[in-house]
Design an enzyme around this catalytic site. Structure first.
Site, PDB file in Angstrom:
ATOM      1  N   GLN A 180     -20.608  -6.959  -0.605  1.00  0.00           N
ATOM      2  CA  GLN A 180     -21.477  -6.824   0.567  1.00  0.00           C
ATOM      3  C   GLN A 180     -20.727  -6.343   1.812  1.00  0.00           C
ATOM      4  O   GLN A 180     -21.354  -5.913   2.783  1.00  0.00           O
ATOM      5  CB  GLN A 180     -22.173  -8.156   0.887  1.00  0.00           C
ATOM      6  CG  GLN A 180     -23.235  -8.559  -0.123  1.00  0.00           C
ATOM      7  CD  GLN A 180     -24.424  -7.613  -0.177  1.00  0.00           C
ATOM      8  OE1 GLN A 180     -24.688  -6.828   0.737  1.00  0.00           O
ATOM      9  NE2 GLN A 180     -25.167  -7.674  -1.276  1.00  0.00           N
ATOM     10  N   CYS A 326     -31.096 -12.322  -8.177  1.00  0.00           N
ATOM     11  CA  CYS A 326     -30.853 -12.810  -9.531  1.00  0.00           C
ATOM     12  C   CYS A 326     -31.511 -14.158  -9.768  1.00  0.00           C
ATOM     13  O   CYS A 326     -31.864 -14.482 -10.885  1.00  0.00           O
ATOM     14  CB  CYS A 326     -29.350 -12.911  -9.777  1.00  0.00           C
ATOM     15  SG  CYS A 326     -28.494 -11.441  -9.230  1.00  0.00           S
TER      16      CYS A 326
HETATM   17  C1  LIG Z   1     -24.729  -7.085  -5.813  1.00  0.00           C
HETATM   18  C2  LIG Z   1     -23.570  -7.994  -5.798  1.00  0.00           C
HETATM   19  C3  LIG Z   1     -22.727  -8.131  -6.904  1.00  0.00           C
HETATM   20  C4  LIG Z   1     -22.988  -7.422  -8.208  1.00  0.00           C
HETATM   21  O1  LIG Z   1     -22.795  -6.040  -8.123  1.00  0.00           O
HETATM   22  P1  LIG Z   1     -23.423  -5.117  -9.262  1.00  0.00           P
HETATM   23  O2  LIG Z   1     -22.874  -3.783  -9.001  1.00  0.00           O
HETATM   24  O3  LIG Z   1     -24.907  -5.180  -9.092  1.00  0.00           O
HETATM   25  O4  LIG Z   1     -22.990  -5.684 -10.571  1.00  0.00           O
HETATM   26  C5  LIG Z   1     -21.641  -8.975  -6.805  1.00  0.00           C
HETATM   27  N1  LIG Z   1     -21.393  -9.651  -5.684  1.00  0.00           N
HETATM   28  C6  LIG Z   1     -22.164  -9.554  -4.584  1.00  0.00           C
HETATM   29  C7  LIG Z   1     -21.812 -10.312  -3.355  1.00  0.00           C
HETATM   30  C8  LIG Z   1     -23.285  -8.731  -4.607  1.00  0.00           C
HETATM   31  O5  LIG Z   1     -24.057  -8.643  -3.523  1.00  0.00           O
END
Ligand SMILES: *Cc1c(COP(=O)(O)O)cnc(C)c1O
Length: 391
Positions: A180, A326
């Site tokens: 993020q 999720c």
């Molecule tokens: C979206 C997200 C992930 C997972 O990333 P993907 O590319 O969707 O596997 C992991 N950590 C954080 C903090 C996220 O926001």
């Protein structure tokens, strides 16, 4: 599916930037070769991959050879943790926080079942993880500490430089899930003592299916995906050239826009937040108000369900989120908000709005126009609403 009127769910995923799409198209259409080939049609693409690696490295203050392209943020997280255990087989203890993304939490739960010990450290009520708490959890047999840079649900930003310094002082590996933070926060790994860092393309206007792991020079490493000699033998799998080009282009764009975007999007976010607090009674802003991503606001509306609010917002063309994407779909309250000690009812009634560079004042106007009516209606039919709130 028609286009949403107002997309405020950018911490779940972002649109592909037009410049990024343009950059990757030639590699989907014509230049489909394999960079590992001996012939020039494929082989010359290794220069294209190198260029993208340089663009991404520049965004986070890394050397290009410290970037390993992966398929997503989840793979990067899983790779970092697995590598730390493989390279230090006698160390059976891990430290992380209670507010990590499911990518980390699920792996930690799996490792516990395999006999590893995991300490999930507490965060403060404002969501911040304190360096001292992390330091106190480290043991002689700790293989790795993993603390996220910024939280996806609340936007809260951890003091990563201090945490990393505390961990390195103890001589332990340090990983951060910066999915993020990359593209929103300035990150300079030439001065921040992080050993491994995860990032993901689709959170910064590249497509889904591409991520990267930063691996500091000299850090012991074992591949997670075993295959050919790609990524200097650190990650098997044919180079996803279009996606890699896209991530490079997205990284360069993010760097170029960052300061301007921070100014403009902070103003939008703050106007939305102030407008909601002003127009609707019994609303709470969640998380540290200063130490958070400029694009994120999480709020909780007493006496109603976040999921109900989302459905009605969606009917009005507004995309937002409750808890993490999720965990939505189940009615389990967010593990992040629970870890912050929020009362159960407030955990259930939380909504996250997350902005991108493509949001406008009109988006904020629309949300402020429809939300008060939605909340009033839901409170009217909720058995928990005190009568004075309905007047
Ligand atoms: C979206 C997200 C992930 C997972 O990333 P993907 O590319 O969707 O596997 C992991 N950590 C954080 C903090 C996220 O926001």
């Amino acid at each position: 599916m028609s286009m949403p009127l107002v997309y405020l769910d950018n911490n779940a995923t972002t649109s592909v930037a037009p410049e990024v799409l343009e950059a990757m198209l030639p590699y989907l259409r014509d230049a489909y070769g394999n960079p590992s080939s001996m012939h020039d049609f494929g082989g010359h693409l290794s220069k294209v991959v190198d260029h993208a690696r340089g663009q991404l490295a520049a965004l986070i203050g890394a050397h290009p050879d410290e970037i390993i392209f992966t398929s997503c943020g989840t793979e990067s997280d899983n790779t970092a943790i697995a590598s730390a255990l493989e390279t230090q087989p006698t160390k059976r203890h891990l430290v992380t926080t209670k507010v990590e993304h499911p990518a980390l939490i699920s792996q930690m739960n799996f490792l516990q079942k395999k006999g590893y010990e995991v300490t999930f450290v507490e965060v403060r009520p404002d969501g911040i993880c304190e360096p001292e708490t992390v330091r106190a959890a480290i043991r002689p047999d700790t293989a790795i500490v993993s603390v996220m840079w910024a939280n996806n649900e609340t936007g809260v930003i951890n003091p990563i430089a201090e945490i990393a310094a505390a961990v390195k002082e103890k001589g332990v590996l340090f990983h951060t899930d910066a999915v993020q933070a990359v593209g929103k926060e300035p990150i300079d790994l030439s001065v921040t003592p992080v050993d491994m860092l995860s990032l993901s393309g689709h959170k910064l206007h590249a497509p889904k299916g591409i991520g990267a792991l930063f691996l500091r020079r000299g850090t012991p490493f074992r591949p997670y995906i075993m295959g050919g000699h790609q990524e200097n033998g650190r990650r098997g799998g044919t180079y996803a050239v279009p996606n890699i080009v896209a991530l490079g282009a997205a990284a360069e764009l993010a760097g170029a826009h960052m300061a301007e975007e921070r100014r403009r999007v902070t103003a939008l976010r703050d106007r939305l937040e102030a407008g909601l607090l002003e127009r609707i009674p019994a609303v709470h802003r969640l998380g540290n108000p200063e130490l958070r991503l400029f694009n994120t606001t999480a709020v909780s509306f007493e006496f109603i369900e976040g999921e109900a609010i989302l459905l009605l917002l969606s009917e009005n063309g507004v995309c937002a989120s409750s808890g993490s994407a999720c965990s939505s779909g189940s009615l389990e309250p967010s593990h992040v908000l629970r870890a912050m000690g929020l009362p159960f009812e407030l955990c259930h009634a939380s909504i996250r709005f997350s902005f991108s560079r493509y949001n406008t004042d009109a988006d904020v106007d629309r949300v402020l126009e429809v939300t008060p009516g939605i909340i009033r209606e839901l409170r009217r039919i909720s058995p928990f609403t005190p009568p004075e709130l309905l007047r």
